[in-house]
Design a protein around this motif. Sequence first.
Motif, PDB file in Angstrom:
ATOM      1  N   LYS A 301      -3.089  10.303  -3.581  1.00 35.66           N
ATOM      2  CA  LYS A 301      -3.942   9.241  -4.145  1.00 35.66           C
ATOM      3  C   LYS A 301      -3.380   7.846  -3.862  1.00 35.66           C
ATOM      4  O   LYS A 301      -4.105   6.861  -3.947  1.00 35.66           O
ATOM      5  CB  LYS A 301      -4.052   9.411  -5.664  1.00 35.66           C
ATOM      6  N   ARG A 302      -2.100   7.776  -3.537  1.00 38.63           N
ATOM      7  CA  ARG A 302      -1.406   6.488  -3.432  1.00 38.63           C
ATOM      8  C   ARG A 302      -1.615   5.843  -2.069  1.00 38.63           C
ATOM      9  O   ARG A 302      -1.542   6.500  -1.037  1.00 38.63           O
ATOM     10  CB  ARG A 302       0.080   6.731  -3.697  1.00 38.63           C
ATOM     11  N   GLU A 303      -1.874   4.540  -2.058  1.00 38.11           N
ATOM     12  CA  GLU A 303      -1.987   3.785  -0.824  1.00 38.11           C
ATOM     13  C   GLU A 303      -0.658   3.117  -0.517  1.00 38.11           C
ATOM     14  O   GLU A 303       0.131   2.827  -1.430  1.00 38.11           O
ATOM     15  CB  GLU A 303      -3.087   2.738  -0.928  1.00 38.11           C
ATOM     16  N   PRO A 304      -0.376   2.852   0.770  1.00 37.40           N
ATOM     17  CA  PRO A 304       0.915   2.258   1.141  1.00 37.40           C
ATOM     18  C   PRO A 304       1.257   0.991   0.372  1.00 37.40           C
ATOM     19  O   PRO A 304       2.374   0.824  -0.098  1.00 37.40           O
ATOM     20  CB  PRO A 304       0.745   1.966   2.642  1.00 37.40           C
ATOM     21  N   ARG A 305       0.266   0.097   0.214  1.00 37.22           N
ATOM     22  CA  ARG A 305       0.568  -1.183  -0.434  1.00 37.22           C
ATOM     23  C   ARG A 305       0.825  -1.048  -1.934  1.00 37.22           C
ATOM     24  O   ARG A 305       1.361  -1.959  -2.562  1.00 37.22           O
ATOM     25  CB  ARG A 305      -0.548  -2.191  -0.183  1.00 37.22           C
ATOM     26  N   SER A 306       0.420   0.088  -2.518  1.00 36.75           N
ATOM     27  CA  SER A 306       0.644   0.279  -3.953  1.00 36.75           C
ATOM     28  C   SER A 306       1.874   1.122  -4.240  1.00 36.75           C
ATOM     29  O   SER A 306       2.124   1.483  -5.380  1.00 36.75           O
ATOM     30  CB  SER A 306      -0.588   0.948  -4.589  1.00 36.75           C
ATOM     31  N   SER A 307       2.649   1.433  -3.187  1.00 33.08           N
ATOM     32  CA  SER A 307       3.791   2.326  -3.385  1.00 33.08           C
ATOM     33  C   SER A 307       5.080   1.584  -3.770  1.00 33.08           C
ATOM     34  O   SER A 307       6.029   2.194  -4.245  1.00 33.08           O
ATOM     35  CB  SER A 307       4.039   3.148  -2.113  1.00 33.08           C
ATOM     36  N   LYS A 308       5.115   0.269  -3.559  1.00 34.90           N
ATOM     37  CA  LYS A 308       6.342  -0.482  -3.868  1.00 34.90           C
ATOM     38  C   LYS A 308       6.455  -0.719  -5.367  1.00 34.90           C
ATOM     39  O   LYS A 308       5.517  -1.156  -6.029  1.00 34.90           O
ATOM     40  CB  LYS A 308       6.340  -1.815  -3.125  1.00 34.90           C
ATOM     41  N   GLN A 309       7.641  -0.441  -5.909  1.00 32.41           N
ATOM     42  CA  GLN A 309       7.890  -0.619  -7.332  1.00 32.41           C
ATOM     43  C   GLN A 309       8.603  -1.947  -7.601  1.00 32.41           C
ATOM     44  O   GLN A 309       9.068  -2.628  -6.676  1.00 32.41           O
ATOM     45  CB  GLN A 309       8.740   0.548  -7.851  1.00 32.41           C
ATOM     46  N   ASP A 310       8.713  -2.286  -8.866  1.00 35.71           N
ATOM     47  CA  ASP A 310       9.313  -3.572  -9.244  1.00 35.71           C
ATOM     48  C   ASP A 310      10.770  -3.687  -8.813  1.00 35.71           C
ATOM     49  O   ASP A 310      11.257  -4.785  -8.531  1.00 35.71           O
ATOM     50  CB  ASP A 310       9.214  -3.766 -10.769  1.00 35.71           C
ATOM     51  N   ASN A 311      11.471  -2.560  -8.767  1.00 27.92           N
ATOM     52  CA  ASN A 311      12.893  -2.600  -8.392  1.00 27.92           C
ATOM     53  C   ASN A 311      13.106  -2.597  -6.879  1.00 27.92           C
ATOM     54  O   ASN A 311      14.240  -2.512  -6.398  1.00 27.92           O
ATOM     55  CB  ASN A 311      13.645  -1.419  -9.017  1.00 27.92           C
ATOM     56  N   GLY A 312      12.013  -2.651  -6.111  1.00 27.06           N
ATOM     57  CA  GLY A 312      12.124  -2.707  -4.656  1.00 27.06           C
ATOM     58  C   GLY A 312      12.061  -1.361  -3.961  1.00 27.06           C
ATOM     59  O   GLY A 312      11.943  -1.307  -2.728  1.00 27.06           O
ATOM     60  N   SER A 313      12.142  -0.285  -4.731  1.00 31.52           N
ATOM     61  CA  SER A 313      12.050   1.046  -4.130  1.00 31.52           C
ATOM     62  C   SER A 313      10.576   1.412  -3.889  1.00 31.52           C
ATOM     63  O   SER A 313       9.670   0.716  -4.356  1.00 31.52           O
ATOM     64  CB  SER A 313      12.710   2.098  -5.022  1.00 31.52           C
ATOM     65  N   PHE A 314      10.348   2.511  -3.186  1.00 32.60           N
ATOM     66  CA  PHE A 314       8.980   2.898  -2.824  1.00 32.60           C
ATOM     67  C   PHE A 314       8.686   4.314  -3.305  1.00 32.60           C
ATOM     68  O   PHE A 314       9.492   5.223  -3.127  1.00 32.60           O
ATOM     69  CB  PHE A 314       8.784   2.830  -1.311  1.00 32.60           C
ATOM     70  N   LEU A 315       7.513   4.463  -3.921  1.00 28.17           N
ATOM     71  CA  LEU A 315       7.044   5.794  -4.283  1.00 28.17           C
ATOM     72  C   LEU A 315       6.542   6.505  -3.028  1.00 28.17           C
ATOM     73  O   LEU A 315       6.062   5.860  -2.098  1.00 28.17           O
ATOM     74  CB  LEU A 315       5.918   5.693  -5.310  1.00 28.17           C
ATOM     75  N   PRO A 316       6.631   7.829  -2.965  1.00 33.88           N
ATOM     76  CA  PRO A 316       6.188   8.551  -1.767  1.00 33.88           C
ATOM     77  C   PRO A 316       4.675   8.421  -1.531  1.00 33.88           C
ATOM     78  O   PRO A 316       3.896   8.477  -2.472  1.00 33.88           O
ATOM     79  CB  PRO A 316       6.562  10.009  -2.080  1.00 33.88           C
ATOM     80  N   TRP A 317       4.307   8.240  -0.289  1.00 33.80           N
ATOM     81  CA  TRP A 317       2.902   8.313   0.123  1.00 33.80           C
ATOM     82  C   TRP A 317       2.847   9.047   1.451  1.00 33.80           C
ATOM     83  O   TRP A 317       3.861   9.189   2.135  1.00 33.80           O
ATOM     84  CB  TRP A 317       2.258   6.929   0.225  1.00 33.80           C
ATOM     85  N   PHE A 318       1.660   9.529   1.807  1.00 36.21           N
ATOM     86  CA  PHE A 318       1.540  10.455   2.925  1.00 36.21           C
ATOM     87  C   PHE A 318       0.568   9.929   3.976  1.00 36.21           C
ATOM     88  O   PHE A 318      -0.219   9.014   3.699  1.00 36.21           O
ATOM     89  CB  PHE A 318       1.093  11.835   2.417  1.00 36.21           C
ATOM     90  N   PRO A 319       0.590  10.476   5.200  1.00 38.48           N
ATOM     91  CA  PRO A 319      -0.297   9.989   6.257  1.00 38.48           C
ATOM     92  C   PRO A 319      -1.763  10.026   5.837  1.00 38.48           C
ATOM     93  O   PRO A 319      -2.170  10.884   5.052  1.00 38.48           O
ATOM     94  CB  PRO A 319      -0.037  10.970   7.412  1.00 38.48           C
ATOM     95  N   PRO A 320      -2.563   9.092   6.359  1.00 38.16           N
ATOM     96  CA  PRO A 320      -3.985   8.999   5.975  1.00 38.16           C
ATOM     97  C   PRO A 320      -4.816  10.145   6.538  1.00 38.16           C
ATOM     98  O   PRO A 320      -4.346  10.968   7.322  1.00 38.16           O
ATOM     99  CB  PRO A 320      -4.413   7.655   6.551  1.00 38.16           C
ATOM    100  N   GLN A 321      -6.070  10.180   6.153  1.00 41.70           N
ATOM    101  CA  GLN A 321      -6.955  11.307   6.456  1.00 41.70           C
ATOM    102  C   GLN A 321      -7.103  11.591   7.943  1.00 41.70           C
ATOM    103  O   GLN A 321      -7.306  12.739   8.337  1.00 41.70           O
ATOM    104  CB  GLN A 321      -8.335  11.053   5.856  1.00 41.70           C
ATOM    105  N   GLN A 322      -7.011  10.572   8.776  1.00 43.27           N
ATOM    106  CA  GLN A 322      -7.236  10.792  10.208  1.00 43.27           C
ATOM    107  C   GLN A 322      -6.091  11.561  10.864  1.00 43.27           C
ATOM    108  O   GLN A 322      -6.256  12.091  11.958  1.00 43.27           O
ATOM    109  CB  GLN A 322      -7.415   9.442  10.930  1.00 43.27           C
TER     110      GLN A 322
END
Length: 338
Positions: A301-322
């Motif tokens: 459900k997560r998009e690349p631009r919404s994966s960055k957290q306040d502490n600078g780390s990144f939540l996992p996201w996966f390749p898009p549908q294509q």
Amino acid sequence: MAAIYQAVYRRASSLFCRLHSTYVRKMRYLNELKEDDSLCRQAQTSGTFYLFHNLSPFLQKVGKKYLVPQLSAAELKRILEKFKETEQWIEKSVLISCSDEHVPHFALDLGALQKSVIESELKGSFTDLRKALFIVDGKDSPLLASAQSLLRWHDSHQYCSKTGQPTQKNVAGSKRVCHASGITYYPQMSPVVITLVSDRSRCLLARQPSFPQGMYTALSGFCDVGENVEETVRREVAEEVGLEVESLWYTASQHWPFPSSCLMIACHALVRAQQAEISMNSLELEEARWFGLEEIMEGLKREPRSSKQDNGSFLPWFPPQQAIAHQLICEWVKQQTS
């Protein structure tokens, strides 16, 4: 006797329909264009053209959508005349497809011409293919990928590997010939396996240092000479994460133009849960880890631009549908939830 006649009639009718289906007619027309230079040259006058500049496709933004315009031969000629170029450039185009109505589609790279003039004239921009594939309509992505791969192949195969003499492309761009040696060169694809590893309750995803921050995907690697798909899957999983595959199965394939023209062969692989401790090859991967079902569903459900957290780390996201990796992950989720 009547039953035999009806069976023969049904078989003949079925063959007639197959031979005269839209798809069969289209494929046969494309093959004619590839084999007949004069016919293909004539088709260029009625065909449409996808434009590239140094292998980046031309897109137009309309509202929130990105469109891939197809220029008619007349429109292309008008643009080229601004650079005092016409027929010479059209000859450099390559055939990539045709419509059901037999309108041929060509791709042409105008990298030697001034990019800003073309963009201003056509009110659009040349966009990096990696970005373009994920923002255009799904039906356009395969065409852009195929077109770039073919254009790239011609750019890198202008000389014969045996004689060093220039090679010449046929009008359609389906081959190149060295007239000094008589060798004919055809575009080729490199087979690559992409494998989603699972221990039944979890799936394994990894990332390389070159990936966008936070993106994880399935393991992948080129097939070695002499290997079959099963051997490549087992070797890649062993090399990259130190696990031994217990069983595997093929699911789908996809043409992928990076790093060059690749055939992605998508597989699922099972390892024993009792032997699922990852031993990562740090020369190839930055990180590899197991993901549970809940974390996978959140990541989808997560998009690349919404994966960055306040502490600078990144939540996992996966390749898009294509991307076929997305399909592998979704198939695993379906297995877990069914």
